[in-house]
Enzyme design. Sequence first.
Site, PDB file in Angstrom:
ATOM      1  N   PRO A   1     -31.355  15.304  12.763  1.00 59.47           N
ATOM      2  CA  PRO A   1     -31.800  16.688  11.960  1.00 59.47           C
ATOM      3  C   PRO A   1     -31.837  15.845  10.771  1.00 59.47           C
ATOM      4  O   PRO A   1     -31.838  15.103  10.675  1.00 59.47           O
ATOM      5  CB  PRO A   1     -29.755  17.054  11.845  1.00 59.47           C
ATOM      6  CG  PRO A   1     -29.447  15.617  13.396  1.00 59.47           C
ATOM      7  CD  PRO A   1     -30.578  14.927  13.780  1.00 59.47           C
TER       8      PRO A   1
ATOM      9  N   ASP B   1     -34.106   3.255   3.866  1.00 57.85           N
ATOM     10  CA  ASP B   1     -34.424   4.435   4.801  1.00 57.85           C
ATOM     11  C   ASP B   1     -35.120   3.966   5.088  1.00 57.85           C
ATOM     12  O   ASP B   1     -35.345   4.162   6.433  1.00 57.85           O
ATOM     13  CB  ASP B   1     -34.099   5.623   4.382  1.00 57.85           C
ATOM     14  CG  ASP B   1     -33.040   6.822   3.829  1.00 57.85           C
ATOM     15  OD1 ASP B   1     -32.331   5.710   3.858  1.00 57.85           O
ATOM     16  OD2 ASP B   1     -32.729   8.070   3.574  1.00 57.85           O
TER      17      ASP B   1
ATOM     18  N   SER C   1     -34.268  11.253   8.647  1.00 53.81           N
ATOM     19  CA  SER C   1     -35.124  12.065   9.212  1.00 53.81           C
ATOM     20  C   SER C   1     -36.354  11.923   8.283  1.00 53.81           C
ATOM     21  O   SER C   1     -38.200  10.979   8.808  1.00 53.81           O
ATOM     22  CB  SER C   1     -35.105  13.169   9.698  1.00 53.81           C
ATOM     23  OG  SER C   1     -35.433  14.397   8.634  1.00 53.81           O
TER      24      SER C   1
END
Length: 298
Positions: free
Chosen positions: A80, A131, A87
Site C-alpha cells: 500500500p 527504506d 513502497s
Amino acid sequence: MRCASAPGKVILFGEHFVVYGVPALVVSLGLRAKVYAERSGGGVEVVEEHSEPVASAARYVAERLGYDGGLRLRVESEIPRAVGLGSSAAVSIASAAATSLLIRGELLGDLVLEAGQAGERTVHYNPSGIDTAIAFGGGGGVYRRGEGLRQERFRLGSIIVIDTGVERRTGEMVERVRRFAEREPGRFRRVMEEAAALVEEAGEALNTGDLEAVGALMNRNQDLLRVIGVSSPIIEEAVSKALELGALGAKLTGGGGGGCVIAVAEEGKIDEVAGRLGGRFRVMVPRLMVEGVREEAC
Ligand code: MEV
C-alpha cells in the site's frame, strides 16, 4: 524485457530519530513491488503509478551505464502506498535493478542502491536511507545513517500491521520534525538520547525474543513520537484499540501523521486482536524478514 522486485518494510523502533543519526530497527515485509523494464523509442516513460521515483531511479542507472536509448517501465506492487510501509523505496530499488539487468545483463548492487536512493529523494525530503537499505538487503536488523544496515536475526514471529487508511507524505512529516528540532533544540536532544537508549534495549529484547519487553518499549517509543508531533488522532485511536484488545505494545511505523500502526501480541492472541481490529481498520499480519531485491521472471 527484464524484471526485478523488492520488499516493503516496517520500522520497529527509531523512525525520525534515524534521520539525525540514531540507529533504528527495521524488518522487511512479505509484500513486494515488481518493476518491468524494456527498451523503447526514446526518453524514460513510466506506465501507471509511482512515476517519479521509478523514472528517477531508472534514469540514474541509465546515465551511469552510458545508455541513451529509451526505457519503458511498468510497476506492479502489493505494498500500500503512502502509509509508511516503504513502497516508494521498494519501487525505486526494483526499478533500478530491472534497468541494470536490461542494460548490463546483471544486477549491479552498489549502483542499484545508489539509484534507489536517488528515486527516494524525489518523494522524500532528506531520507536517512533506511527504506532503500532494507528494500535492497531484505531480512532485518539495525540501520544507522552513513553506516548502512547490519543484519540481525530478530526473534519476532509476527506483528500486526494496522493501516489507518490515511495517506500522507513522509517528506512533510520529516519537515515537521525538523521544525520541532529548530524550535526546541534542548528538548529534541533529550528525546533523541532517550530514543537511542530505547533502541539499544529493543535490539536486545528482539534478539532474545522477549515479547513483553518489546511491547513495553514500543509504547515508550510511541510516547517519544508523540512528543515530536508525528502522531495523530487516528494513530492514537489505533494504538489505544490495539492495547485495549490485549496487545503488549503498539506504535506508529514510518513517517506517522496517518499511515500504519504496528502492534505485538502473544502468539496465541494475534488472530483475535487482528480480527477485532479488522472491524475498524485494514489489518495485516504479514510475513517478516524476507529476501531483498531479486530478479523475477517477467
Ligand atoms: C520513513 O520510513 C522513516 C523516516 O525515519 C524517514 C527516514 O528515515 O528517511 C520517517
